[in-house]
Design an enzyme around this catalytic site. Structure first.
Site, PDB file in Angstrom:
ATOM      1  N   CYS B  86      37.094   1.747  38.436  1.00  0.00           N
ATOM      2  CA  CYS B  86      38.365   1.676  39.157  1.00  0.00           C
ATOM      3  C   CYS B  86      39.083   0.355  38.882  1.00  0.00           C
ATOM      4  O   CYS B  86      39.551   0.132  37.776  1.00  0.00           O
ATOM      5  CB  CYS B  86      38.120   1.926  40.645  1.00  0.00           C
ATOM      6  N   HIS B 203      34.538   6.997  41.003  1.00  0.00           N
ATOM      7  CA  HIS B 203      33.537   6.082  41.563  1.00  0.00           C
ATOM      8  C   HIS B 203      32.142   6.684  41.547  1.00  0.00           C
ATOM      9  O   HIS B 203      31.760   7.379  42.500  1.00  0.00           O
ATOM     10  CB  HIS B 203      33.901   5.755  43.012  1.00  0.00           C
ATOM     11  N   GLU B 205      29.418   5.168  42.099  1.00  0.00           N
ATOM     12  CA  GLU B 205      28.604   4.558  43.157  1.00  0.00           C
ATOM     13  C   GLU B 205      28.850   5.216  44.519  1.00  0.00           C
ATOM     14  O   GLU B 205      28.067   5.052  45.438  1.00  0.00           O
ATOM     15  CB  GLU B 205      28.852   3.040  43.216  1.00  0.00           C
TER      16      GLU B 205
END
Lengths: 79, 229
Positions: B86, B203, B205
């Protein structure tokens, strides 16, 4: 001395923000507006004696930070 | 094996990355401050998501000029694995480690949504654990994810398999309807020429634990761990 830096989007790069502003102007009956492109204007106060030397350095600043030359053009004015 | 997670003023996914590496995958992780001038001891560097320097000037622009980025550039030149997520992707393009730029989403809105993402190249250290053209679910959360590069660059990326991820339909077709932000060719993630630097808008994560609703991002971390093992 004072330097003015104008950063604008390159031709062909879509400017959705400009399009939105144009839409608003049309809503306000400013029908003559054909296109809006939004850019940035920066004023730099510079400690430097030589205009030529500073111009080269400001160009370097534009290339390395002030503009992203992938999508933007820049123009420098020194007063 | 140790992961270094770079913290810029305004990073806000740094703890998420740390958590996933350390607690989900049980690997060593440490924070690297943006003013640090050494990446000694790290095997993989993650530039996390967030709003470094408040997105002033352009997203990622000011962070790309911070002291640690000189180290990140030399780390990448030596073949170290660098993952930008990002805002991290935006910083990598601004730093010149990846080509192109991330522009304002074509709809002008900040988009926070789970989207299907297709793995276009599974022959990278970041994607080897995925199947070729596998479609996984990952969240995006950005206002500037509209990938742009000149025609020649786009062609080069496509021809050399450097498009790692694309936004697609759940069935795996990269249609315009499946493109959330207007990115050219539905690009969601690209690698550098050598393949050791990946920038991606989704994302991983935030998609590594079932509790969070998706494990589509696990493959990125599993691939890195396997590449470093």
């Amino acid at each position: 001395m004072k330097a003015k830096v104008y950063v604008t989007l390159k031709k062909g790069v879509l400017d959705p923000q400009g399009k939105a502003v144009m839409g608003a102007l049309k809503t306000m009956s400013f029908d003559e507006v054909r296109d809006v492109r939004i850019g940035k204007f920066m004023e730099l106060e510079i400690d430097g004696a030589s205009k030529e030397k500073e111009e080269a350095r400001i160009k370097d600043m534009c290339e390395r930070l002030l503009a992203n030359t992938v999508i933007e053009n820049y123009r420098i004015e020194i007063e | 094996m140790k992961f270094g997670i770079v913290v810029f003023p305004g990073s806000n996914c740094d703890h998420d990355c740390y958590h996933v590496v350390k607690h989900v995958f049980n690997k060593d992780a440490g924070y690297v401050w943006h003013k640090d001038t050494s990446l000694k001891g790290y095997d993989c560097v993650i530039l996390p998501g967030g709003f470094s320097y408040g997105d002033y000037l352009r997203t990622g622009a000011i962070a790309s000029a911070s002291p640690v980025m000189n180290e990140v550039v030399s780390f990448a030149k030596k073949g170290g694995l660098v993952l930008g997520i990002c805002n991290g992707f935006q910083i990598l393009t601004e730093a010149g480690l990846l080509p192109g730029a991330l522009m304002r989403n074509r709809g002008l809105k900040f988009i926070c949504a789970h989207v299907p993402v297709r793995v276009d190249n599974n022959a990278t250290p970041f994607t080897a654990r995925y199947g070729k053209n596998e479609v996984v679910d990952m969240p995006i959360a950005h206002a500037d994810g509209n990938y742009f590069a000149d025609v020649d660059t786009i062609k080069k990326l496509e021809d050399s398999g450097r498009i790692a991820f694309r936004y697609s339909t759940p069935g795996g077709t990269a249609t315009d309807d499946a493109n959330p932000n207007g990115a050219l060719l539905n690009i969601a993630g690209i690698t550098n020429e050598r393949g050791n630097v990946l920038g991606m808008m989704p994302h991983p994560e935030r998609a590594s634990e079932t509790a969070l609703g998706s494990i589509g991002g696990r493959g990125v971390f599993e691939s890195i761990i396997s590449a470093l093992s």
